[in-house]
Design a protein around this motif. Sequence first.
Motif, short mmCIF file in Angstrom:
data_model
loop_
_atom_site.label_atom_id
_atom_site.label_comp_id
_atom_site.label_asym_id
_atom_site.label_seq_id
_atom_site.Cartn_x
_atom_site.Cartn_y
_atom_site.Cartn_z
N HIS A 1 2.42 15.79 0.51
CA HIS A 1 1.17 15.51 1.22
C HIS A 1 1.11 14.11 1.84
O HIS A 1 0.13 13.79 2.52
CB HIS A 1 -0.04 15.77 0.32
N ASP B 1 -7.71 20.57 -1.80
CA ASP B 1 -6.71 19.98 -2.70
C ASP B 1 -7.28 19.88 -4.12
O ASP B 1 -8.49 19.74 -4.29
CB ASP B 1 -6.41 18.55 -2.18
N ASN C 1 -5.72 7.30 -3.17
CA ASN C 1 -5.33 6.08 -3.88
C ASN C 1 -4.94 5.00 -2.91
O ASN C 1 -4.44 5.26 -1.81
CB ASN C 1 -4.16 6.37 -4.83
N SER D 1 -3.32 3.39 -7.58
CA SER D 1 -2.44 4.52 -7.88
C SER D 1 -1.78 4.38 -9.25
O SER D 1 -1.14 3.37 -9.53
CB SER D 1 -1.34 4.61 -6.82
N PRO D 2 -1.91 5.40 -10.09
CA PRO D 2 -1.24 5.33 -11.40
C PRO D 2 0.26 5.57 -11.28
O PRO D 2 1.03 5.19 -12.16
CB PRO D 2 -1.90 6.45 -12.20
N SER D 3 0.71 6.20 -10.20
CA SER D 3 2.11 6.62 -10.09
C SER D 3 2.89 5.86 -9.03
O SER D 3 4.10 5.79 -9.07
CB SER D 3 2.17 8.11 -9.76
N GLY E 1 -0.04 10.57 -2.97
CA GLY E 1 -1.39 10.37 -3.50
C GLY E 1 -2.21 9.38 -2.66
O GLY E 1 -3.31 9.01 -3.05
N ASP F 1 -8.06 10.54 -9.96
CA ASP F 1 -7.81 9.34 -10.75
C ASP F 1 -9.06 8.45 -10.81
O ASP F 1 -9.90 8.49 -9.91
CB ASP F 1 -6.65 8.54 -10.14
N GLU G 1 -9.79 6.46 -7.83
CA GLU G 1 -10.21 7.31 -6.71
C GLU G 1 -11.69 7.67 -6.82
O GLU G 1 -12.40 7.74 -5.82
CB GLU G 1 -9.38 8.59 -6.68
N ASP H 1 -1.75 23.30 -3.94
CA ASP H 1 -2.18 23.15 -5.33
C ASP H 1 -3.71 23.23 -5.48
O ASP H 1 -4.23 23.17 -6.59
CB ASP H 1 -1.58 21.91 -5.99
N THR I 1 2.45 19.22 -8.48
CA THR I 1 1.40 18.72 -9.38
C THR I 1 0.32 19.80 -9.59
O THR I 1 -0.81 19.64 -9.13
CB THR I 1 0.75 17.44 -8.80
N GLU J 1 3.14 20.94 0.15
CA GLU J 1 3.45 20.95 -1.29
C GLU J 1 3.95 22.29 -1.84
O GLU J 1 3.86 22.54 -3.04
CB GLU J 1 2.27 20.43 -2.14
N1 LIG Z 1 -0.58 15.59 -2.90
C1 LIG Z 1 -0.55 15.61 -4.22
N2 LIG Z 1 -0.06 16.63 -4.83
N3 LIG Z 1 -1.02 14.53 -4.84
C2 LIG Z 1 -1.01 14.36 -6.23
C3 LIG Z 1 -1.46 12.99 -6.60
C4 LIG Z 1 -1.50 12.79 -8.07
C5 LIG Z 1 -2.05 11.46 -8.50
N4 LIG Z 1 -3.42 11.31 -8.11
C6 LIG Z 1 -1.22 10.32 -7.94
O1 LIG Z 1 -1.67 9.61 -7.09
O2 LIG Z 1 -0.11 10.15 -8.34
#
Ligand SMILES: NC(=[NH2+])NCCC[C@H](N)C(=O)O
Length: 436
Positions: free
Chosen positions: A227, A250, A256, A261-263, A268, A310, A313, A361, A373, A404
């Motif tokens: 995405h 979604d 984020n 962003s946690p990841s 995201g 998150d 977010e 998703d 995810t 995705e």
């Molecule tokens: N397009 C997606 N599937 N995004 C999932 C994001 C998951 C999480 N919020 C992140 O920023 O890591």
Amino acid sequence: MDDKKPNVVLYISLQSRCLAKEAHPSAMVRSSLPGGGRGHLLAGRLVLALTCLLSFYNFYLSLLVTLMATDPSISIDIYTVNGLSNNTCNWYKRRWNSLSSFPYSLQLIMETQVNYNFYPNKEVTIISAPFSAGQRNGGVEKGPKYLLKHGLKEDLEALGWKVSLEEPLKGSGLDLPPSETSQEIFEAGNSRMRNPTIVGQATEKIFETVKSVAHKKVFPLTIGGDHAIGMSTLAGFLDAYPDACVLWIDAHADINTPDTSPSGNLHGFPVSFAMGLKRDLWHKQFDWLDNAKTKLLANRIAYIGLRDVDAGEKVILRDLGIAAYSMYHVDKYGIAKVVEMALSKINPSGKSPVHISYDVDALDPLFTPATGTPVRGGLTFREGMYIVEAVAETGNLAALDIVECNPDLAISNVHEFDTIAAGCAIAKSALGETLV
Ligand SMILES: NC(=[NH2+])NCCC[C@H](N)C(=O)O
């Protein structure tokens, strides 16, 4: 009044007279057009055209209603049949609503033929975006190939579209799985992004393609890929249609910023990039976004399907007052009401083009298991289709992303088939397939 049996039924065409009589044998069945129903179809159309021209129709309807209905508890249905265009149906609704002094309800019972206000010539370009560096699972770059192999192009042709294909990443080496690209981490203070160089390069190329397709007045249907490409499709489409609004379908908000962003995974981030949030924290590879003519405004986007947002977010969504319909709202109001509320929030005039960015998703993992995810508790298959059907029915659907789908994450052929078939079904329903 909705659940009451109508005592008067108005019909619009001859075919619907039979339908109406069958459904309401004890009701009074009358044509809703002066002289309609008795004569020749062409004559009926002529009368309709004349009454429209002379703005006579309101008057005629009120007269008819007054003559027929002296009991204010009366309920009236108007029947029409499959094949009437949505513009015509909306015309009837507007006319009826303008007779607000009448205590009668109007039910238009119809299946419409979908029109595309922005694409009278029905031309669509499938923009293939086999891209995966916005997250860490290999395989999502195979999405476009699988969707096309499933017959996406042919299905859209069968719906009457002239279909072309663009491959902005072809030959660039940007379409490789994450395992084959160098893993870059860009950190500054407490902010973090993964693979900004390659994501920035690929998204710029996709942006240029979406932008040029949209400027040519051809429907851009972008198929991912992860995405992260949403930043390209939103910026590219808004460049051609500055008043466009967005429905982001979604499980995740994808808003984020580098410091929330946690990841660090850039799939995201796309909404925050399109809005220009925290510009000072961006990697230089995203400078291309400064050339996009229009930034996405907070009151022009609504989410449907959220259930994994998150903490940072949530703060952004609340601070900016973004319309975010989670699964809680879908349960509470039902999907039809949610779509209606979302559209009236982002498109109050009802005239702007609508861009749908659809992450598979959003659907429950029962229906789209092969995605990076997945989150349980998602939309049913029908709820997911309803969203695109309903927006298509307004005539304003003008761009679509499907992202995705990751065939490598399927643990069986059935999972792979279901996920890809769902992606194709979203495209077909959006581009005019109706159930009957
Ligand atoms: N397009 C997606 N599937 N995004 C999932 C994001 C998951 C999480 N919020 C992140 O920023 O890591």
